[in-house]
Design a protein around this motif. Structure first.
Motif, mmCIF file in Angstrom:
data_model
loop_
_atom_site.group_PDB
_atom_site.id
_atom_site.type_symbol
_atom_site.label_atom_id
_atom_site.label_comp_id
_atom_site.label_asym_id
_atom_site.label_seq_id
_atom_site.Cartn_x
_atom_site.Cartn_y
_atom_site.Cartn_z
ATOM 1 N N VAL A 1 13.389 9.553 35.438
ATOM 2 C CA VAL A 1 14.553 9.826 34.633
ATOM 3 C C VAL A 1 14.525 11.498 34.203
ATOM 4 C CG1 VAL A 1 15.528 9.555 32.189
ATOM 5 C CG2 VAL A 1 14.361 7.914 33.264
ATOM 6 N N PRO A 2 15.788 12.031 34.781
ATOM 7 C CA PRO A 2 15.872 13.385 34.995
ATOM 8 C C PRO A 2 15.638 14.105 33.582
ATOM 9 C CG PRO A 2 17.574 12.553 36.269
ATOM 10 C CD PRO A 2 16.898 11.429 35.435
ATOM 11 N N PRO B 1 8.595 14.850 37.973
ATOM 12 C CA PRO B 1 7.433 15.109 38.449
ATOM 13 C C PRO B 1 6.303 13.752 38.463
ATOM 14 C CG PRO B 1 8.226 17.112 37.080
ATOM 15 C CD PRO B 1 9.218 15.670 36.879
ATOM 16 N N PRO B 2 6.382 13.077 36.958
ATOM 17 C CA PRO B 2 5.407 12.137 37.054
ATOM 18 C C PRO B 2 5.810 10.731 37.789
ATOM 19 C CG PRO B 2 6.640 12.164 35.080
ATOM 20 C CD PRO B 2 6.872 13.259 35.732
ATOM 21 N N ALA B 3 7.186 10.693 38.407
ATOM 22 C CA ALA B 3 7.537 9.649 39.009
ATOM 23 C C ALA B 3 6.943 9.695 40.438
ATOM 24 C CB ALA B 3 9.168 9.601 39.262
ATOM 25 N N GLU C 1 15.710 9.195 44.273
ATOM 26 C CA GLU C 1 16.809 9.336 43.383
ATOM 27 C C GLU C 1 17.474 8.177 42.745
ATOM 28 O OE1 GLU C 1 18.752 13.012 42.325
ATOM 29 O OE2 GLU C 1 18.507 13.666 44.600
ATOM 30 N N GLY C 2 17.492 8.018 41.673
ATOM 31 C CA GLY C 2 18.219 6.787 41.223
ATOM 32 C C GLY C 2 19.198 7.153 40.182
ATOM 33 N N LEU C 3 19.041 8.208 39.448
ATOM 34 C CA LEU C 3 19.844 8.648 38.386
ATOM 35 C C LEU C 3 20.404 10.132 38.477
ATOM 36 C CD1 LEU C 3 17.715 7.290 35.547
ATOM 37 C CD2 LEU C 3 19.987 6.458 36.086
ATOM 38 N N ILE C 4 21.594 10.303 38.330
ATOM 39 C CA ILE C 4 22.385 11.533 38.518
ATOM 40 C C ILE C 4 22.414 12.150 37.259
ATOM 41 C CG2 ILE C 4 24.176 12.984 39.311
ATOM 42 C CD1 ILE C 4 22.082 11.772 41.592
ATOM 43 N N LYS C 5 22.001 13.426 36.757
ATOM 44 C CA LYS C 5 22.129 13.960 35.612
ATOM 45 C C LYS C 5 23.294 14.945 35.378
ATOM 46 C CE LYS C 5 19.764 16.803 31.947
ATOM 47 N NZ LYS C 5 18.685 17.375 31.703
ATOM 48 N N ASN C 6 24.170 14.796 34.525
ATOM 49 C CA ASN C 6 25.140 15.804 34.311
ATOM 50 C C ASN C 6 24.245 16.867 33.596
ATOM 51 O OD1 ASN C 6 27.069 17.568 33.135
ATOM 52 N ND2 ASN C 6 28.256 16.037 32.098
ATOM 53 N N ARG C 7 24.055 17.957 34.186
ATOM 54 C CA ARG C 7 23.200 19.167 33.372
ATOM 55 C C ARG C 7 24.110 19.929 32.307
ATOM 56 N NH1 ARG C 7 18.797 18.982 36.062
ATOM 57 N NH2 ARG C 7 18.899 17.814 38.092
ATOM 58 N N MET D 1 26.749 9.913 28.717
ATOM 59 C CA MET D 1 27.556 11.231 29.362
ATOM 60 C C MET D 1 26.414 11.647 30.199
ATOM 61 S SD MET D 1 29.335 12.681 25.793
ATOM 62 C CE MET D 1 29.687 14.031 26.459
ATOM 63 N N LYS D 2 25.389 11.862 29.988
ATOM 64 C CA LYS D 2 24.495 12.620 30.729
ATOM 65 C C LYS D 2 23.764 12.067 32.083
ATOM 66 C CE LYS D 2 19.935 12.494 28.826
ATOM 67 N NZ LYS D 2 18.672 13.281 28.086
ATOM 68 N N LEU D 3 23.776 10.673 32.004
ATOM 69 C CA LEU D 3 23.246 10.065 33.183
ATOM 70 C C LEU D 3 23.889 9.069 33.893
ATOM 71 C CD1 LEU D 3 19.617 9.111 31.771
ATOM 72 C CD2 LEU D 3 20.095 11.084 33.403
#
Length: 556
Positions: A348-349, A354-356, A369-375, A395-397
């Motif tokens: 989860v971004p 890093p732990p993943a 990658e499985g989740l894209i984050k709106n930064r 909104m963010k993932l």
């Protein structure tokens, strides 16, 4: 007298300037923030501070502020919003001087408030200071009441303002800012890292347990040779006060920087020197760098372990080890403790990535990658309301369907606090076609409230204090759920003492009973509740009236 009148009077006192808008909302907030301070003659200290705060923007997105000292006055700009909203080029051009402090803030409960934004000002008579604070003080209610009885005005309920006014009050009484800081450190309890300026000097100090992080760096010009750089880096021992004989070198080297994390040193071109020690006071001015022990350090340090788990940037160094490496090793240890058969490991971004990677390395399951984050959306677990938390997750993932559809997923995240984020996350992954969802958390269960600067100060809101692991798994809708053990987490951390109270209930700083009342569930009362600390004004006057600071400590 109205708050507006008090505010106007404070701005006018001591030639303090402010260029901020006014927000009348009251403040009931605790904070997890980022602080930055710089002493650098012949440099644009406002812009250095601005870019240092940009590196710390992840620590606070609700408000931002910078205070600058030019030798004769203190100028301040602060407002609600991100740095880019608060500061323009024109704003920064008006903030000229040789030293500065800056602050970015997270409000962790209640309403947003301009008055609670920092740096805070104290303008008691001739004493002018601007202070930036990261952390939470647990005994300020009583101290605020006593200061009000002594005629000290307040604009907010912020614990940071109490610290600022205490320092100003004791400085006015003793005539020495370092003594004002030292006396305040003796009185306040909690986790804190603070930096402040007056017109001519930068100060930095830290709580005796070292709960909140604070590092020291030096700005070095490209033309500075190694011998000069070495002389600049010479620092006094911990035994009493000593001045670095480097007035010329400090100017040539560009100056000194203090910050919450080393990533802020990197962005302004400063070299890491060391951490500010627990209980230490640093003073930086044209006379050089002075270190003294403001209050005795605790027998065991208690650095906030959640910095490595979640708060700090992965490129920062803490206790000699990068945050990225710590999180990677957490993932490896988690795979060793809680294995599962799966097709893909995703994080989860951002702090879960890093732990993943570490989990994937140790388990042999591919990482992807499985989740894209709106930064451009802020963190959710410290948004003010549950409704905004739930909305923030959506909104963010966004799931990457091509990577996860039909697959058994191991999903790594840093923590489960209230559970709202994970419910939304599992639902999104199910809707995107995930065959199985196995949640693995690279920290232990958050069972106890934190009183030192994180938005978990009411135990009834913590899902792990109310449900078993199996019950949480059912609640969030996952196929399995497991947490890293406390022993496993400590195993991968760099050497040093840590505060793990949110996992274990072992609080390094006693919690006043009045502060902790109604924040623990029945059966969870910790042993170290304490009575509020009281200071006696008459005793203060008696203590300092006949004291010769110059004879004991030298000039302030």
């Amino acid at each position: 007298m109205s708050q507006e009148t008090i505010h106007a009077a404070e701005r006018a006192a001591g030639q303090v300037k402010t260029m901020s808008t006014y927000d009348p909302d009251s403040d009931q907030l605790h904070e997890e923030c980022g602080i930055f301070g710089v002493w650098a003659p012949d440099r644009d200290v406002a812009r250095l501070t601005y870019f240092g705060l940009r590196a710390l923007q992840h620590r606070g997105q609700e408000s931002a502020g910078i205070a600058v000292g030019d030798g004769g006055t203190v100028m301040v700009r602060k407002d609600l919003g991100l740095l880019d909203r608060v500061f323009s080029n024109a704003d920064l051009s008006t903030l000229s001087g040789q030293l500065a402090v800056g602050h970015v803030r997270y409000g962790t409960a209640g309403a947003k408030s301009w008055e609670a934004s920092q740096p805070h000002l104290s303008t008691i008579n001739s004493v002018i200071i601007a202070l930036a604070h990261n952390g939470t003080l647990v005994n300020t209610d009583e101290l605020r009441r006593q200061l009000i009885e002594l005629g000290v005005p307040f604009l907010s309920n912020s614990d940071s303002e109490v610290a600022t006014k205490l320092i100003g009050y004791f400085t006015q009484r003793t005539g020495h800012l370092r003594e004002g800081i030292r006396k305040t450190m003796e009185l306040v309890r909690g986790g804190y890292a603070m930096t402040l300026i007056n017109e001519q000097a930068l100060y930095a100090f830290r709580d005796p347990h070292g709960i909140r992080p604070l590092v020291l760096g030096k700005l070095v010009d490209e033309g500075l040779d190694q011998a000069d750089a070495a002389s600049v880096s010479q620092l006094p021992s911990q035994d009493g006060a000593a001045t670095v004989d480097a007035t010329t070198h400090v100017t040539r080297a560009g100056g000194w920087v203090v910050a919450s994390e080393t990533c802020a040193l990197d962005i302004v071109g400063a070299e890491y020197v060391r951490d500010v020690r627990p209980g230490e006071i640093l003073r930086i001015s044209a006379e050089g760098l002075v270190s003294e022990q403001g209050v005795p350090a605790a027998e065991e340090p208690a650095n906030c372990i959640f910095e490595q788990v979640y708060f700090a940037r992965p490129d920062s160094i803490m206790n000699g080890k990068s945050v990225y490496a710590c999180r990677y090793d957490m993932g490896r240890q988690l795979a060793h403790e809680e294995p599962v058969e799966a097709d893909l490991v995703i994080g989860v971004p951002d702090s879960g990535l890093p732990p993943a990677e570490g989990y994937s390395h140790e388990s042999g399951i591919p990482f992807g990658e499985g989740l894209i984050k709106n930064r451009y959306v802020g963190r959710t677990f410290i948004e003010p309301t549950q409704e905004l938390r739930a909305m923030g997750v959506r909104m963010k993932l966004n799931p990457l369907r091509d990577n996860i559809e039909g697959k058994r997923l191991v999903v790594i995240d840093d923590s489960i606090v209230r559970g709202t984020t994970m419910v939304q996350l599992v639902k999104m992954l199910r809707n995107a076609g995930a065959k199985e969802i196995h949640i693995r958390i690279n920290s232990p269960e958050v069972i106890w409230p934190c009183f030192y600067g994180i938005d978990t100060d009411v135990q009834s809101q913590l899902i792990s204090a109310n449900k078993t692991v199996d019950e949480i798994c059912e609640y969030i809708g996952a196929d399995s759920l497991a947490f890293l053990s406390v022993e496993g987490l400590l195993k991968v951390m760099p050497k040093g003492g840590y505060c793990d109270a949110c996992f274990t209930g072992r609080y390094p700083v006693a919690i006043p009973e009045s502060f902790g009342r109604d924040k623990f569930m029945e059966g969870f009362k910790p042993r170290n509740l304490d009575k509020p600390l009281h200071f006696d004004d008459d005793a203060v006057v008696e203590k300092y009236d006949d004291r010769s600071w110059e004879e004991e400590h030298g000039e302030a």
